[in-house]
Design a protein around this motif. Structure first.
Motif, mmCIF file in Angstrom:
data_model
loop_
_atom_site.group_PDB
_atom_site.id
_atom_site.type_symbol
_atom_site.label_atom_id
_atom_site.label_comp_id
_atom_site.label_asym_id
_atom_site.label_seq_id
_atom_site.Cartn_x
_atom_site.Cartn_y
_atom_site.Cartn_z
ATOM 1 N N SER A 1 -67.318 -38.882 -12.908
ATOM 2 C CA SER A 1 -68.706 -38.911 -12.434
ATOM 3 C C SER A 1 -69.521 -40.059 -13.033
ATOM 4 C CB SER A 1 -69.395 -37.575 -12.712
ATOM 5 O OG SER A 1 -69.376 -37.278 -14.093
ATOM 6 N N ALA A 2 -69.250 -40.438 -14.277
ATOM 7 C CA ALA A 2 -70.038 -41.504 -14.903
ATOM 8 C C ALA A 2 -69.893 -42.835 -14.166
ATOM 9 C CB ALA A 2 -69.623 -41.667 -16.362
ATOM 10 N N ALA A 3 -68.744 -43.043 -13.554
ATOM 11 C CA ALA A 3 -68.509 -44.301 -12.843
ATOM 12 C C ALA A 3 -69.228 -44.359 -11.505
ATOM 13 C CB ALA A 3 -67.005 -44.503 -12.641
ATOM 14 N N PHE A 4 -69.578 -43.192 -10.966
ATOM 15 C CA PHE A 4 -70.184 -43.138 -9.636
ATOM 16 C C PHE A 4 -71.363 -42.161 -9.647
ATOM 17 C CE2 PHE A 4 -65.667 -44.140 -9.164
ATOM 18 C CZ PHE A 4 -65.752 -45.371 -8.510
ATOM 19 N N PRO A 5 -72.453 -42.526 -10.287
ATOM 20 C CA PRO A 5 -73.594 -41.620 -10.436
ATOM 21 C C PRO A 5 -74.099 -41.100 -9.088
ATOM 22 C CG PRO A 5 -73.877 -43.590 -11.782
ATOM 23 C CD PRO A 5 -72.696 -43.838 -10.903
ATOM 24 N N ALA B 1 -68.818 -43.012 0.237
ATOM 25 C CA ALA B 1 -67.894 -41.900 0.006
ATOM 26 C C ALA B 1 -68.389 -41.009 -1.129
ATOM 27 C CB ALA B 1 -66.499 -42.429 -0.315
ATOM 28 N N ARG B 2 -68.030 -39.740 -1.055
ATOM 29 C CA ARG B 2 -68.405 -38.754 -2.065
ATOM 30 C C ARG B 2 -67.174 -37.933 -2.468
ATOM 31 N NH1 ARG B 2 -72.153 -41.632 -1.610
ATOM 32 N NH2 ARG B 2 -74.375 -41.145 -1.359
ATOM 33 N N ASP C 1 -55.619 -38.531 -9.300
ATOM 34 C CA ASP C 1 -55.318 -39.822 -9.906
ATOM 35 C C ASP C 1 -56.580 -40.662 -9.877
ATOM 36 O OD1 ASP C 1 -53.527 -41.952 -10.941
ATOM 37 O OD2 ASP C 1 -54.113 -42.911 -9.063
ATOM 38 N N GLU C 2 -57.102 -40.985 -11.041
ATOM 39 C CA GLU C 2 -58.383 -41.667 -11.131
ATOM 40 C C GLU C 2 -58.364 -43.019 -10.424
ATOM 41 O OE1 GLU C 2 -61.588 -43.192 -14.506
ATOM 42 O OE2 GLU C 2 -60.105 -41.646 -15.013
ATOM 43 N N MET D 1 -63.589 -44.925 -3.640
ATOM 44 C CA MET D 1 -65.046 -44.947 -3.807
ATOM 45 C C MET D 1 -65.591 -46.377 -3.745
ATOM 46 S SD MET D 1 -66.053 -41.741 -4.182
ATOM 47 C CE MET D 1 -67.439 -41.462 -5.290
ATOM 48 N N GLU D 2 -64.829 -47.326 -4.252
ATOM 49 C CA GLU D 2 -65.261 -48.727 -4.200
ATOM 50 C C GLU D 2 -65.090 -49.302 -2.797
ATOM 51 O OE1 GLU D 2 -62.855 -50.338 -7.291
ATOM 52 O OE2 GLU D 2 -64.073 -49.445 -8.903
#
Length: 211
Positions: free
Chosen positions: A77-81, A64-65, A50-51, A58-59
Motif C-alpha cells: 500500500s505504501a507504494a500506491f497511496p 488500477a486498484r 507476487d509484489e 499498477m504502474e
C-alpha cells in the motif's frame, strides 16, 4: 463474462471492456496482471501474491486498484497511496464494474505445526465465479463457476471431491495446479468428474471460456 486461466492460481475475468485479475503469483506468467483494472489477492503466499507482478500492473495502468487482506495490503500500500483497499470476510465492494463479496478467514491447515495465515475468497457478480484461494470455503450463496484448488500440499483428493459436492457449482475449473504433473491429471479428472457431482473442466494456461 470471459474467464481466462493463467498458470497456477491466477485467473483473468473480462466484462464490458474491463479486466479483473485474481492471484497473480510467482507461478503465473510475468504479464499475468498487466492490463488489469482491478486485482484481487486471496493471501500472502508467493504463489498467489507476487509484489513485482502487482507493481508492474499498477504502474502499467495508473487507474488500477488492488483489493486484498491486511497482510498483503501492508506490503504494497505504501507504494500506491489510496489505490490498495483492505477487505475481510463479509465485505462487499465493486471493483472495475465487478460486484465482489468476500468469504472466508483462514488458509487451510498445511500442518498443525505451521501457523495458519489469513485467506479470503472472492465471489464475483453474485456467484458467477468463486475463487477460494487456499481454503475450502463454502460461500453462503449459489456458485455457478468454482475455481477449484485441485492440488496442494494442504489437500488430498477426497477433500477436493467433498468440497465440490458441498459447493455444488454448475461447473468447476481447476486452479492451483502448477505442481500437478501431466501424468496425474487424468486421475484427478476421472475421480473428481465421476464423484464431485458437478461438471469438472480444465483450461490450459491462456485458454478462455465464457461463464
Amino acid at each position: 463474462m470471459k474467464l481466462t486461466k493463467m498458470s497456477h492460481a491466477c485467473v483473468r475475468l473480462e466484462k464490458d471492456g474491463r479486466t479483473l485479475v485474481l492471484d497473480p503469483g510467482v507461478f503465473s506468467e510475468e504479464e499475468a496482471a498487466l492490463g488489469a483494472d482491478a486485482i484481487l489477492v486471496t493471501h500472502e503466499h508467493p504463489d498467489h501474491f507476487d509484489e513485482s507482478r502487482l507493481r508492474a500492473a499498477m504502474e502499467h495502468n495508473p487507474a488500477a486498484r488492488i483489493w486484498t487482506l491486511r497482510s498483503v495490503a501492508e506490503k504494497i500500500s505504501a507504494a500506491f497511496p489510496g489505490r490498495v483497499h483492505t477487505v475481510g470476510h463479509g465485505d462487499t465492494f465493486t471493483a472495475a464494474g465487478f460486484d465482489v463479496q468476500v468469504h472466508g478467514e483462514l488458509h487451510a491447515v498445511i500442518h498443525p505445526d505451521i501457523p495458519r495465515v489469513t485467506n479470503v475468497g472472492y465471489l464475483v457478480d453474485g456467484g458467477k465465479v468463486f475463487h477460494p484461494g487456499d481454503a475450502l470455503t463454502v460461500p453462503d450463496h449459489p456458485v455457478e463457476t468454482l475455481m477449484l484448488p485441485v492440488q496442494a500440499p494442504w489437500s488430498k483428493i477426497s477433500e477436493v471431491i467433498d468440497y465440490v459436492r458441498e459447493v455444488r457449482p454448475q461447473r468447476a475449473y481447476d486452479v492451483h495446479d502448477a505442481l500437478l504433473t501431466d501424468l496425474a491429471r487424468p486421475v484427478y479428472d476421472r475421480q473428481i468428474g465421476a464423484l464431485g457431482g458437478s461438471r469438472h473442466l480444465r483450461l490450459a494456461p491462456g485458454e478462455s471460456a465464457d461463464v
